[in-house]
Scaffold this motif. Sequence first.
Motif, mmCIF file in Angstrom:
data_model
loop_
_atom_site.group_PDB
_atom_site.id
_atom_site.type_symbol
_atom_site.label_atom_id
_atom_site.label_comp_id
_atom_site.label_asym_id
_atom_site.label_seq_id
_atom_site.Cartn_x
_atom_site.Cartn_y
_atom_site.Cartn_z
ATOM 1 N N SER A 107 0.817 -1.226 0.000
ATOM 2 C CA SER A 107 0.000 0.000 0.000
ATOM 3 C C SER A 107 0.846 1.270 0.000
ATOM 4 C CB SER A 107 -0.954 0.005 1.203
ATOM 5 O OG SER A 107 -1.755 -1.145 1.216
ATOM 6 N N LEU A 108 1.799 1.338 -0.945
ATOM 7 C CA LEU A 108 2.639 2.526 -1.069
ATOM 8 C C LEU A 108 2.214 3.330 -2.285
ATOM 9 C CD1 LEU A 108 6.123 0.996 -0.222
ATOM 10 C CD2 LEU A 108 4.731 2.506 1.212
ATOM 11 N N PRO A 109 2.075 4.654 -2.135
ATOM 12 C CA PRO A 109 1.611 5.479 -3.259
ATOM 13 C C PRO A 109 2.721 5.745 -4.276
ATOM 14 C CG PRO A 109 2.032 6.864 -1.348
ATOM 15 C CD PRO A 109 2.260 5.443 -0.906
ATOM 16 N N LEU A 110 2.549 5.233 -5.477
ATOM 17 C CA LEU A 110 3.460 5.506 -6.586
ATOM 18 C C LEU A 110 2.659 5.974 -7.787
ATOM 19 C CD1 LEU A 110 5.845 2.369 -6.725
ATOM 20 C CD2 LEU A 110 6.186 4.490 -5.444
ATOM 21 N N VAL A 111 3.267 6.849 -8.589
ATOM 22 C CA VAL A 111 2.752 7.158 -9.919
ATOM 23 C C VAL A 111 3.884 6.848 -10.892
ATOM 24 C CG1 VAL A 111 1.827 8.889 -11.472
ATOM 25 C CG2 VAL A 111 1.188 8.940 -9.052
ATOM 26 N N VAL A 112 3.652 5.849 -11.748
ATOM 27 C CA VAL A 112 4.683 5.356 -12.657
ATOM 28 C C VAL A 112 4.301 5.733 -14.085
ATOM 29 C CG1 VAL A 112 5.899 3.320 -13.500
ATOM 30 C CG2 VAL A 112 5.160 3.425 -11.099
ATOM 31 N N PHE A 113 5.196 6.462 -14.754
ATOM 32 C CA PHE A 113 5.013 6.804 -16.159
ATOM 33 C C PHE A 113 5.895 5.873 -16.995
ATOM 34 C CE2 PHE A 113 4.049 10.653 -13.838
ATOM 35 C CZ PHE A 113 2.924 11.148 -14.475
ATOM 36 N N SER A 114 5.273 5.085 -17.852
ATOM 37 C CA SER A 114 6.040 4.206 -18.748
ATOM 38 C C SER A 114 5.886 4.709 -20.175
ATOM 39 C CB SER A 114 5.543 2.758 -18.637
ATOM 40 O OG SER A 114 4.185 2.658 -18.999
ATOM 41 N N GLY A 115 7.013 4.881 -20.859
ATOM 42 C CA GLY A 115 6.938 5.211 -22.274
ATOM 43 C C GLY A 115 6.325 4.048 -23.044
ATOM 44 N N GLN A 116 5.764 4.354 -24.180
ATOM 45 C CA GLN A 116 5.170 3.306 -25.028
ATOM 46 C C GLN A 116 5.436 3.654 -26.485
ATOM 47 O OE1 GLN A 116 4.546 0.359 -25.958
ATOM 48 N NE2 GLN A 116 3.009 -0.055 -24.351
ATOM 49 N N THR A 165 -5.156 8.575 -2.042
ATOM 50 C CA THR A 165 -6.362 8.598 -1.221
ATOM 51 C C THR A 165 -6.834 7.178 -0.932
ATOM 52 O OG1 THR A 165 -7.725 8.796 -3.213
ATOM 53 C CG2 THR A 165 -7.133 10.846 -2.072
ATOM 54 N N GLY A 166 -7.698 7.061 0.090
ATOM 55 C CA GLY A 166 -8.157 5.733 0.460
ATOM 56 C C GLY A 166 -6.981 4.877 0.883
ATOM 57 N N ARG A 167 -6.976 3.633 0.459
ATOM 58 C CA ARG A 167 -5.813 2.773 0.677
ATOM 59 C C ARG A 167 -4.786 3.108 -0.398
ATOM 60 N NH1 ARG A 167 -5.832 -3.880 0.872
ATOM 61 N NH2 ARG A 167 -3.596 -4.158 1.183
ATOM 62 N N PRO A 168 -3.622 3.650 -0.039
ATOM 63 C CA PRO A 168 -2.664 4.076 -1.061
ATOM 64 C C PRO A 168 -2.210 2.907 -1.933
ATOM 65 C CG PRO A 168 -2.034 4.871 1.128
ATOM 66 C CD PRO A 168 -3.123 3.860 1.326
ATOM 67 N N PRO A 199 -13.642 6.555 -1.394
ATOM 68 C CA PRO A 199 -13.228 5.855 -0.168
ATOM 69 C C PRO A 199 -13.971 6.369 1.053
ATOM 70 C CG PRO A 199 -11.323 6.551 -1.463
ATOM 71 C CD PRO A 199 -12.511 7.208 -2.077
ATOM 72 N N THR A 200 -14.341 5.447 1.923
ATOM 73 C CA THR A 200 -15.004 5.819 3.170
ATOM 74 C C THR A 200 -13.950 6.234 4.190
ATOM 75 O OG1 THR A 200 -16.810 4.272 2.735
ATOM 76 C CG2 THR A 200 -16.515 5.010 5.014
ATOM 77 N N ILE A 201 -14.004 7.494 4.596
ATOM 78 C CA ILE A 201 -13.023 8.037 5.527
ATOM 79 C C ILE A 201 -13.558 8.045 6.961
ATOM 80 C CG2 ILE A 201 -11.564 10.026 6.066
ATOM 81 C CD1 ILE A 201 -10.949 8.647 3.388
ATOM 82 N N MET A 202 -14.775 8.504 7.128
ATOM 83 C CA MET A 202 -15.349 8.640 8.468
ATOM 84 C C MET A 202 -16.017 7.341 8.909
ATOM 85 S SD MET A 202 -14.347 11.640 8.968
ATOM 86 C CE MET A 202 -15.088 11.846 10.598
ATOM 87 N N PRO A 203 -15.818 6.941 10.161
ATOM 88 C CA PRO A 203 -16.411 5.689 10.639
ATOM 89 C C PRO A 203 -17.897 5.839 10.962
ATOM 90 C CG PRO A 203 -15.267 6.791 12.424
ATOM 91 C CD PRO A 203 -15.016 7.620 11.202
ATOM 92 N N ILE A 332 -15.447 -2.036 10.869
ATOM 93 C CA ILE A 332 -15.478 -0.574 10.815
ATOM 94 C C ILE A 332 -14.657 -0.132 9.609
ATOM 95 C CG2 ILE A 332 -14.881 1.589 11.993
ATOM 96 C CD1 ILE A 332 -15.177 0.100 14.653
ATOM 97 N N VAL A 333 -15.333 0.324 8.571
ATOM 98 C CA VAL A 333 -14.656 0.835 7.379
ATOM 99 C C VAL A 333 -14.394 2.316 7.588
ATOM 100 C CG1 VAL A 333 -14.772 1.155 4.887
ATOM 101 C CG2 VAL A 333 -15.822 -0.868 5.934
ATOM 102 N N ALA A 334 -13.114 2.676 7.674
ATOM 103 C CA ALA A 334 -12.771 4.076 7.953
ATOM 104 C C ALA A 334 -11.268 4.270 7.886
ATOM 105 C CB ALA A 334 -13.272 4.487 9.339
ATOM 106 N N ASP A 335 -10.874 5.526 7.767
ATOM 107 C CA ASP A 335 -9.491 5.904 7.951
ATOM 108 C C ASP A 335 -9.116 5.670 9.413
ATOM 109 O OD1 ASP A 335 -7.094 7.724 6.969
ATOM 110 O OD2 ASP A 335 -7.732 8.519 8.894
ATOM 111 N N ALA A 336 -7.928 5.116 9.647
ATOM 112 C CA ALA A 336 -7.534 4.747 11.005
ATOM 113 C C ALA A 336 -7.521 5.946 11.942
ATOM 114 C CB ALA A 336 -6.159 4.083 10.985
ATOM 115 N N MET A 337 -7.055 7.103 11.458
ATOM 116 C CA MET A 337 -7.019 8.277 12.320
ATOM 117 C C MET A 337 -8.423 8.699 12.741
ATOM 118 S SD MET A 337 -5.587 12.159 11.664
ATOM 119 C CE MET A 337 -3.851 11.721 11.643
#
Length: 575
Positions: A107-116, A165-168, A199-203, A332-337
């Motif tokens: 669950s790590l946020p990456l944005v990968v640009f691949s040439g084509q 956002t949500g689960r990264p 994504p559901t943030i608030m519990p 409980i579906v929510a952001d942990a914080m």
Amino acid sequence: MSTKLRKKQAVASSEKQMMKGSKMLIEALKQEEVEVLFGYPGGAILPTFDEIHQDGIRHILARHEQGAVHAAEGYARVSKKPGVVVVTSGPGATNVITGIADAMMDSLPLVVFSGQVATSVIGTDAFQESDVMGLTMPITKHNYQVRDVNELPRIIKEAFHIATTGRPGPVLIDLPKDVSIETGLFDYNQEVNLPGYHPTIMPNKLQIRKLVEAVSSAKKPIILAGAGVLHAGASEQLLEYAEQQQIPIASTLLGLGAFPGDHELFLGMAGMHGTYPANMAIYESDLLISIGSRFDDRVTGNLEKFAPNAKIAHIDIDPAEIGKNVETQIPIVADAMEALKELINQNGVKGQNSLWNEELKHLKQEYPLWYKEDPEVIKPQQLIERIYEKTNGEAIVTTDVGQHQMWTAQFFKFKKPNRFVTSGGLGTMGFGFPAAIGAQLAEPKTPVIAFMGDAGFQMTLQELSLVQEMKLPIKLVIVNNSSLGMVRQWQQLFFEERYSNSLVPVQPDFVKLAEAYDIKGFRVDHVAHLDGAIEEMLAHDGPALIDFRVADKENVYPMVAPGKGLHEMIGVKPE
């Protein structure tokens, strides 16, 4: 150029205007306040790299695309910002697949640009063409292939939104060469509109009330803290809630650092190589509260024997994880914080946990982690424990995968969040070294120590060139047991000591290798020199590589064998 100045320039240039696709990409990255890119150029992505050169945006040239994506993962984990990767088509894109899969699992946020290749030849087996969309669909949170340059700004904006956002997770954008050189309308002010993604943030407060009541009546509650706590930035809230309710904490491997490792309520890591107190607390609990953990098999052991007497409460931002592996009574579906804030606010009557905590305190005293010291040979646990003591735990630590990873999780007490960077779900050898590069770039003033096995290090050691070039003060610690240590341990315990391809007596001279890259290197092979070597390593201003020759037949204990429950650990005490 400062971030503020770059942002001002980006805002000024963000009004609708005509520009090439490659220019759009750079302008969008400025809008997203991206400070560093990781990657490797090639034919299909050359227009973008030409724009990188003209603009001056910081780009880190890895020596292999796998190194680039693991460095981006390390950067993302420490900085809490998305890691951005730019590679070419064909082998450039396929070389990042392992890292993308790793980021997806953890669950790590990456944005990968691949040439084509150009759109006109997609599907013709053109030079350096690969079906990146098909290859990455199962291992990305989402992926795109841009067919219209006018769609590029929207796609990039959506990609960053989805990744963070949500689960990264990782998002891939496949960019055909002709699209990158075509001219279109750049408009980055449009709102993200994804009807199917909210994504559901608030519990749900009623579900929180159920958990509050369960805590109030529980006699043996325990919290299992996972990486979701770290992704939500909820470490302070977890500490406040645990202290408020006096609930003991166990951690998953990726959750280490979410709760102070030296706190009296902390029981250690749970699971296959977890501590005896943590695993027994889960086994004997009557209420298990999982926060941001996905109950993977290395944590649970035999599911039929997992927390047999416990009511299960599961807090997770990803509803697909709840009930997937372990039957859950309080979902409980929510952001942990946000969930922890609501638990603190509702502040139910404290459970009567004093007897339970005293029992666990006794277990911690009676069953500590252990190893037998040797008057001559360095024990790997001893090495990691000494480095922890001499740094006072004030370092970012990365690891490869295997025995040294487990010993680091056991003997390095992580007191702060986002200080432990490791490959959990995929278990990727070669991860630790390039991840340390990304971690150091994320926090240049914080000491970074990479613990690596002698085998895993050789999978991505070409990144020594990058350390040399940038003079990064990373300390590379090779825990050298001349084997594929964890493989050897399993062959010893479960395959009647048939060591098939796990013993590696022939190695390069790691010291000479370091020196070839103008990096300080030395070898330590006697316990009498251990402390002095660690002190010399830490005092050195620049990068250093130390080849620590450790006991070659040491095993990681305690251990939950395959098919066993958490309460059936072996190696709990010295024989």
